[in-house]
Motif scaffolding. Structure first.
Motif, short mmCIF file in Angstrom:
data_model
loop_
_atom_site.label_atom_id
_atom_site.label_comp_id
_atom_site.label_asym_id
_atom_site.label_seq_id
_atom_site.Cartn_x
_atom_site.Cartn_y
_atom_site.Cartn_z
N GLY A 91 0.82 -1.21 0.00
CA GLY A 91 0.00 0.00 0.00
C GLY A 91 0.85 1.25 0.00
O GLY A 91 0.58 2.21 -0.74
N LEU A 92 1.89 1.27 0.83
CA LEU A 92 2.77 2.44 0.88
C LEU A 92 3.56 2.61 -0.42
O LEU A 92 3.76 3.73 -0.88
N THR A 93 3.97 1.49 -0.99
CA THR A 93 4.68 1.56 -2.27
C THR A 93 3.78 2.14 -3.34
O THR A 93 4.20 3.00 -4.13
N ALA A 94 2.52 1.71 -3.36
CA ALA A 94 1.57 2.23 -4.35
C ALA A 94 1.36 3.73 -4.14
O ALA A 94 1.30 4.50 -5.11
N LYS A 95 1.27 4.18 -2.88
CA LYS A 95 1.10 5.61 -2.60
C LYS A 95 2.33 6.40 -3.03
O LYS A 95 2.22 7.50 -3.56
N ALA A 96 3.52 5.84 -2.80
CA ALA A 96 4.75 6.52 -3.21
C ALA A 96 4.81 6.65 -4.73
O ALA A 96 5.16 7.72 -5.26
#
Length: 185
Positions: A22-27
């Protein structure tokens, strides 16, 4: 002491993988938005430069040329401030997502540590209450420190943003005033 079951370990690993994905997608989403902003800004700058050069070549009077230069500078300043604002909004939105994830992770760990301590208390031998109290005090102090640091960081970010906004507004006004005077003359 309590030991984690294989199901609990597997659930924790799945949660960590989901959080990381999820954090990778947001980044990546934030990066895409910044890249799109940069491409849009570059195209606009090239167009503005071409238009400014076209106007400069058509000016015959030095007074008009000076007024044109001031107007072009004013437009460039306004666009730079707009770019900065858009950049900050994208970066801030991405940071907020990371902050939310960090807070959720912190809260989950805080609950886990408290459950571990509660389990230790229930199985602690008689006479160990001083050690358990010391551990609880250390954990409480750590939580207080984290929350204080988080609050201070948020306040510092707010102050920095407010200061920059004030400076940007002052810069915008300072560019507009001489431009208006030069055009009137």
């Amino acid at each position: 002491m309590n030991q984690l079951s294989p199901e609990q370990v597997l659930a924790a690993q799945k949660a960590m993988i989901d959080a990381t994905a999820g954090l990778t997608a947001k980044a990546v989403e934030g990066f895409e938005k910044l890249l799109a902003l940069q491409i849009e800004t570059t195209k606009a700058a090239l167009s503005d430069t071409r238009e400014g050069a076209r106007k400069a070549l058509s000016v015959k009077d030095p007074q008009d040329f000076f007024a044109l230069q001031i107007e072009l500078f004013k437009q460039a300043t306004e666009k730079a401030l707009s770019y900065r604002l858009q950049f900050f909004e994208i970066a801030s939105a991405t940071r907020v997502e990371f902050d939310k994830a960090a807070e959720a992770h912190y809260e989950a760990n805080k609950r886990g540590v408290q459950r571990l301590l509660d389990g230790a208390v229930s199985t602690a031998p008689a006479g160990s209450s001083a050690a358990v109290t010391a551990w609880q005090a250390a954990i409480d102090a750590t939580h207080t420190l984290y929350e204080t640091m988080q609050s201070t960081a948020k306040q510092a970010a707010h102050v920095a943003q407010s200061s920059f906004n004030t400076a940007a507004e002052a810069a915008s006004r300072s560019v507009k005033q001489p431009a208006a005077r030069a055009v009137r003359q």
